[in-house]
Design a protein around this motif. Structure first.
Motif: not given
Length: 490
Positions: A85, A87-90, A96, A98, A100, A109, A326
Motif C-alpha cells: 500500500h 501511495t495515498n492521494n487526497y 481520497s 489509495a 496498492t 475502491q 502521499q
C-alpha cells in the motif's frame, strides 16, 4: 586495456564503471560533489535523514543486474522493502484514493468511486504491461548512435504499438471516469518531468511498475543504492575521486585525449564517458567548434523537464495521517501544467507530494521526516526567481487538508530550482533532462555516442533511454556494453 575516464558519479556513470572495471578496463571516475549518485543525494538535518531523490524505487531488477555484472549479489549490499500500500492521494473535495498492488483492495475502491474502472481495471493492467514489455524489449537496452538505428522494421512496428500519438490523459480516460482517480494515474507524467496532457501514452507503462511490480524502499535510505555501487566499483579496482571538478574534455583531431581537472592537471584517457545533464555538461566541457552537431542553438531548442521546489522538514512527532507516500492534489490539475509549461510560473494551487520514509523505517528519525516536493518550472536563464513566500503557500494548503507542519517543525531546509541547477549541473534546474512533451524528444533523445568527437560517450537522464533512476542506470549499462563490444579485444 583501454583507459576510461567517467565524468560524474551518478548512477549511470557508476553502472558503466562497474561493468567496464569488471571487464578489465582501467576506469577512473571524477565527481564534483562530495557524494556519489548525483541527485540521489543523502541529506542529514540534525537527527533527520532525507533522500533528496529518488523517493520511489521501481524496477529493482535493473539495480540487481548491475551487481550481477560485477559478480555480486544485491542482497549482500541492500535490503529492499516492497510497499504494498504505497501511495495515498487526497483531493480538495474531501475524497481520497489509495494506490496498492493488492488487486482486491483496488476493486473495492473502484466499486465505490468509479464503477467504470471496476470493470476496466484488469484491461488497464494488461495494456500497461504490454506497453512496458514492448518498451523493455525494443527500446530500453539499445544504444542509438545514428538515424539508421531507427530503421529496423521490428523497432518501427514496436514504436507504433506503444501509442506514441495518444496523450497519457486520453489513454487514462478510457479506463478511469473519476477525474480524481485519473489524475492519480496522470501524475506518472511528472516522473519524466512532463505534462500528462501532452506527453505520449507510452509512459503510462509506469502504471505496470507501480501497480503490478510494486514500489520499493531501501532500508536506511534509497541513496544506499549509489553508495553500494561505489563500494562495488572500488572493490573491482576502479578509482573514484569526489570533490574533483572536471573543467574540460581535451579534444584533438576530433578525438578525445583525456580531461583537464581543476588546477589544470591533465588526465590522459582513451575513452571519456560524460555522466551528467548533456545539455549542461557537453557545452561546459567541449568547445562549440568541436561539436557542430550539438551546437548551443540546438541545445536551446530543447524543452527542459520540470524542476522542483523542495522542503525537507523533520517533525517533533509522528502523525497517523502519513504513510510512506502521499499526494495532495490541485483543484484543477490541468491548470497546474499550463502554469508550469506555458506561463512558466510556480503553481498557484500546487499538487504536493510528501514522502515520509520513517513510516517504513522507524528507527532512522525521532519523528516524521517529510520530503515535500512541488513541481516547478525550469529556471529562466538569467533569472533568480523569488521563491521566498512560496513555502507558506505549501504549508497553508496542507492545513486545509488537516496537516499542520509549522507547529511541529524540528528542522527544515528549502531547495529551489536555481539551487538544483547549481548543485547538480542540471540544465535550467530540470530534474529529468529533456521533457517528453514533444514526440521527437520522447523517442529520439540525444545519442549515447558523440557524433563529432571520437571515443566520447554519454550516460544519464538526458540521453537514451531517459530520466529516472532505473533509466539512467540502464544508460550506463548500455554504454558499457557498447564499449565492451568495440574495444574488449584491444
Amino acid at each position: 586495456m583501454k583507459k576510461v575516464v567517467i565524468v560524474g558519479a551518478g548512477l549511470g556513470g557508476l553502472a558503466a564503471g562497474i561493468v567496464l572495471a569488471k571487464s578489465g578496463f582501467h576506469v577512473t571516475i571524477f565527481e564534483q560533489n562530495d557524494h556519489v549518485g548525483g541527485k540521489m543525494m543523502p541529506v542529514q538535518l540534525g537527527d533527520y535523514p532525507f533522500d533528496f531523490g529518488p523517493n520511489t524505487i521501481t524496477m529493482p531488477a535493473v539495480f540487481r543486474r548491475v551487481f550481477e555484472e560485477a559478480g555480486e549479489k544485491l542482497e549482500d549490499y541492500l535490503d529492499l522493502i516492497k510497499l504494498e500500500h504505497h501511495t495515498n492521494n487526497y483531493y480538495m473535495d474531501g475524497s481520497s484514493f489509495a494506490m496498492t498492488t493488492n488487486h482486491d483492495e483496488m476493486m473495492k475502491q473502484f466499486e465505490v468511486l468509479d464503477p467504470h474502472a471496476e470493470v476496466s481495471y484488469s484491461d488497464y493492467l494488461e495494456e500497461v504491461k504490454f506497453l512496458y514489455e514492448t518498451a523493455e524489449q525494443h527500446f530500453f537496452y539499445r544504444t542509438f548512435s545514428s538515424w539508421t538505428d531507427y530503421t529496423n522494421l521490428s523497432l518501427l512496428k514496436a514504436l507504433l504499438q506503444v501509442r506514441p500519438f495518444e496523450t497519457m490523459d486520453r489513454f487514462h480516460r478510457r479506463y478511469f471516469e473519476n477525474e480524481n482517480i485519473r489524475n492519480a494515474f496522470n501524475r506518472y507524467a511528472t516522473y519524466i518531468g512532463s505534462s500528462p496532457y501532452v506527453s505520449p501514452a507510452t509512459f503510462a507503462l509506469i502504471g505496470h511498475l507501480e501497480m503490478t511490480d510494486g514500489v520499493y524502499y531501501v532500508k536506511g535510505g534509497n541513496t544506499k543504492i549509489a553508495a553500494a555501487f561505489a563500494q562495488v566499483f572500488n572493490k573491482l579496482g576502479g578509482t573514484l575521486h569526489t570533490n574533483c571538478k572536471v573543467k574540460e574534455v581535451i579534444v584533438k583531431d576530433k578525438h578525445v585525449q583525456g580531461i583537464k581537472i581543476e588546477g589544470n592537471e591533465k588526465v590522459e584517457a582513451d575513452i571519456v564517458i560524460v555522466n551528467g545533464d548533456l545539455l549542461k555538461a557537453y557545452p561546459a566541457l567541449v568547445s562549440e567548434e568541436n561539436r557542430p552537431h550539438f551546437s548551443n542553438q540546438k541545445i536551446q531548442s530543447y524543452e527542459p523537464s520540470i524542476s522542483a521546489y523542495v522542503i525537507m522538514a523533520g517533525l517533533k512527532e509522528r502523525n497517523s495521517n502519513f504513510i510512506h507516500h502521499q499526494v495532495y492534489f490541485a483543484q484543477d490539475y490541468k491548470k497546474e501544467f499550463d502554469e508550469l509549461f506555458i506561463k512558466k510560473q510556480l503553481p498557484t494551487d500546487p499538487t504536493i507530494y510528501i514522502c515520509n520514509s520513517s513510516y517504513t523505517d522507524r528507527d532512522i528519525s525521532p519523528g516524521d521526516n517529510l520530503f515535500m516536493l512541488v513541481n516547478a518550472p525550469a529556471v529562466t536563464p538569467g533569472q533568480e526567481r523569488d521563491n521566498e513566500g512560496y513555502k507558506e503557500v505549501i504549508y497553508d494548503k496542507l492545513k486545509r487538508f488537516g496537516v499542520d507542519i509549522s507547529s511541529q517543525l524540528a528542522v527544515e531546509k528549502v531547495v529551489t530550482p536555481n539551487e538544483i541547477e547549481r548543485k547538480f549541473g542540471s540544465y535550467r534546474g530540470a530534474l529529468y533532462g529533456i521533457s517528453s512533451n514533444k514526440k521527437m524528444d520522447s523517442f529520439l533523445r540525444p545519442s549515447n555516442v558523440a557524433k563529432d568527437v571520437g571515443h566520447l560517450y554519454f550516460a544519464g537522464g538526458t540521453t537514451h533511454p531517459g530520466g529516472g533512476s532505473p533509466m539512467v542506470t540502464i544508460s550506463g549499462l548500455n554504454v558499457a556494453r557498447l564499449l565492451k563490444e568495440r574495444y574488449s579485444d584491444e
